[in-house]
Design a protein around this motif. Structure first.
Motif, PDB file in Angstrom:
ATOM      1  N   VAL A  15      11.656  25.031 -14.127  1.00  0.00           N
ATOM      2  CA  VAL A  15      11.953  24.077 -15.238  1.00  0.00           C
ATOM      3  C   VAL A  15      12.874  24.546 -16.399  1.00  0.00           C
ATOM      4  O   VAL A  15      12.884  25.644 -16.416  1.00  0.00           O
ATOM      5  N   PHE A  16      13.789  23.599 -16.813  1.00  0.00           N
ATOM      6  CA  PHE A  16      14.644  23.847 -17.676  1.00  0.00           C
ATOM      7  C   PHE A  16      14.809  22.809 -18.708  1.00  0.00           C
ATOM      8  O   PHE A  16      14.731  21.619 -18.350  1.00  0.00           O
ATOM      9  N   GLY A  17      15.560  23.149 -19.895  1.00  0.00           N
ATOM     10  CA  GLY A  17      15.685  22.165 -20.748  1.00  0.00           C
ATOM     11  C   GLY A  17      17.137  21.731 -20.510  1.00  0.00           C
ATOM     12  O   GLY A  17      18.058  22.389 -20.268  1.00  0.00           O
ATOM     13  N   LEU A  18      17.284  20.376 -20.668  1.00  0.00           N
ATOM     14  CA  LEU A  18      18.482  19.391 -20.455  1.00  0.00           C
ATOM     15  C   LEU A  18      19.196  18.873 -21.542  1.00  0.00           C
ATOM     16  O   LEU A  18      18.634  17.936 -21.837  1.00  0.00           O
ATOM     17  N   LYS A  30      15.589  22.748  -4.202  1.00  0.00           N
ATOM     18  CA  LYS A  30      15.919  21.238  -3.978  1.00  0.00           C
ATOM     19  C   LYS A  30      14.620  20.142  -4.352  1.00  0.00           C
ATOM     20  O   LYS A  30      15.003  18.878  -4.906  1.00  0.00           O
ATOM     21  N   GLU A  31      13.381  20.483  -3.932  1.00  0.00           N
ATOM     22  CA  GLU A  31      12.567  19.605  -4.197  1.00  0.00           C
ATOM     23  C   GLU A  31      11.441  20.002  -5.253  1.00  0.00           C
ATOM     24  O   GLU A  31      10.688  19.443  -5.584  1.00  0.00           O
ATOM     25  N   SER A  32      11.710  21.124  -5.881  1.00  0.00           N
ATOM     26  CA  SER A  32      10.780  21.699  -7.011  1.00  0.00           C
ATOM     27  C   SER A  32      11.518  22.206  -8.065  1.00  0.00           C
ATOM     28  O   SER A  32      11.298  23.268  -8.558  1.00  0.00           O
ATOM     29  N   HIS A  33      12.359  21.097  -8.725  1.00  0.00           N
ATOM     30  CA  HIS A  33      12.694  21.700 -10.002  1.00  0.00           C
ATOM     31  C   HIS A  33      12.755  20.326 -10.897  1.00  0.00           C
ATOM     32  O   HIS A  33      12.649  19.355 -10.551  1.00  0.00           O
ATOM     33  N   LYS A  34      12.913  20.655 -12.285  1.00  0.00           N
ATOM     34  CA  LYS A  34      12.427  19.593 -13.287  1.00  0.00           C
ATOM     35  C   LYS A  34      13.299  19.896 -14.429  1.00  0.00           C
ATOM     36  O   LYS A  34      13.404  20.944 -15.001  1.00  0.00           O
ATOM     37  N   ALA A  35      14.071  18.944 -14.888  1.00  0.00           N
ATOM     38  CA  ALA A  35      14.877  18.856 -15.936  1.00  0.00           C
ATOM     39  C   ALA A  35      13.917  18.321 -17.218  1.00  0.00           C
ATOM     40  O   ALA A  35      13.811  17.068 -16.937  1.00  0.00           O
ATOM     41  N   LEU A  36      13.758  18.957 -18.356  1.00  0.00           N
ATOM     42  CA  LEU A  36      13.243  18.247 -19.448  1.00  0.00           C
ATOM     43  C   LEU A  36      14.082  17.775 -20.495  1.00  0.00           C
ATOM     44  O   LEU A  36      14.837  18.719 -20.773  1.00  0.00           O
TER      45      LEU A  36
END
Length: 252
Positions: A28-31, A49-55
């Motif tokens: 997870v990372f801040g965008l 590819k399938e397990s990332h998240k931008a907050l």
């Protein structure tokens, strides 16, 4: 000229290896809509590819443009994202600490720390690792918030100067809207990194690179670099060195 295509592949492998060896398989990372977080977002997407998240974590003072650019990046590459406004959290703190409103810098630092609270809470709840987005220029100059944007488990771009991030961004096909806008931490309306620092990253990065190579002041100034910029770099690198270290623990 550095081989940024090779560097991109090394950074993708770095993210994969560092995350998995810690027992995780998600990031997870801040965008923010800026170039640094855009590069990290793309690297994380390629690594997981399938397990990332931008907050995407807009504050009360965030620009509309920042949100638009963050969403443009996500739309272009299919980056998984979630928008969580931190305006309500800011309001709660302003009720408790009303003097915060008197300082744009204090409010900006609060925003950075509130964002990191959200990132670490998401990480804990989703068995993910927080990936940092601070570049080498920001780290060396102390241009970041302790326990805010400087906090992370791993950082793929922390050894790359700001000017080098643009080379990565071109390889990663980051949208022109992000590439072309002035660098900003978006801590308050109209905030600009280079305006606050007083010099362009091109000048500051060149000075830091020469210092790293062991060049003295005379040699650096002979390259036509401003004396004031050299003084600024040396003062900030020494003054904010503490931001790069873990808290000192007394030995008894």
């Amino acid at each position: 000229m550095r081989d940024f295509e090779t560097i991109v592949q090394k950074l993708i492998a770095f993210i994969q290896n560092e995350v998995t060896k810690r027992g995780f398989n998600a990031v997870v990372f801040g965008l923010s809509g800026g170039i640094d977080s855009a590069v990290v977002a793309r690297l994380c997407q390629l690594a997981f590819k399938e397990s990332h998240k931008a907050l995407i974590l807009p504050a009360k003072q965030s620009s509309k443009e920042s949100l638009e650019h963050a969403l443009e990046l996500c739309g272009k590459f299919g980056i998984q994202n979630e928008i969580l406004s931190i305006a309500g959290l800011q309001n709660a703190f302003l009720e408790t600490l009303p003097n915060l409103a008197q300082s744009q810098m204090r409010l900006g630092n609060l925003s950075a720390r509130l964002r990191m609270i959200c990132l670490y809470d998401y990480a804990f709840g989703n068995d993910a690792l927080v990936v940092g987005t601070s570049n080498k220029s920001e780290i060396l100059l102390g241009y970041g918030t302790i326990y805010g944007d400087l906090a992370c488990a791993i950082n793929p771009i922390g050894n790359l100067y700001k000017t080098e991030i643009y080379g990565l961004a071109k390889v990663l096909d980051i949208p022109q809207n992000i590439l072309q806008k002035p660098p900003s931490a978006d801590l308050y309306a109209g905030q600009s990194d280079e305006a606050e620092l007083g010099f362009s990253y091109a000048i500051l990065d060149r000075i830091m690179l020469l210092l790293h190579e062991g060049k003295d002041d005379v040699a650096i100034l002979q390259e036509g670099l401003p004396k004031e910029a050299l003084q600024l770099v040396k003062v900030r690198m020494q003054r904010f060195l503490f931001k790069q270290k873990m808290p000192t623990i007394a030995q008894v």
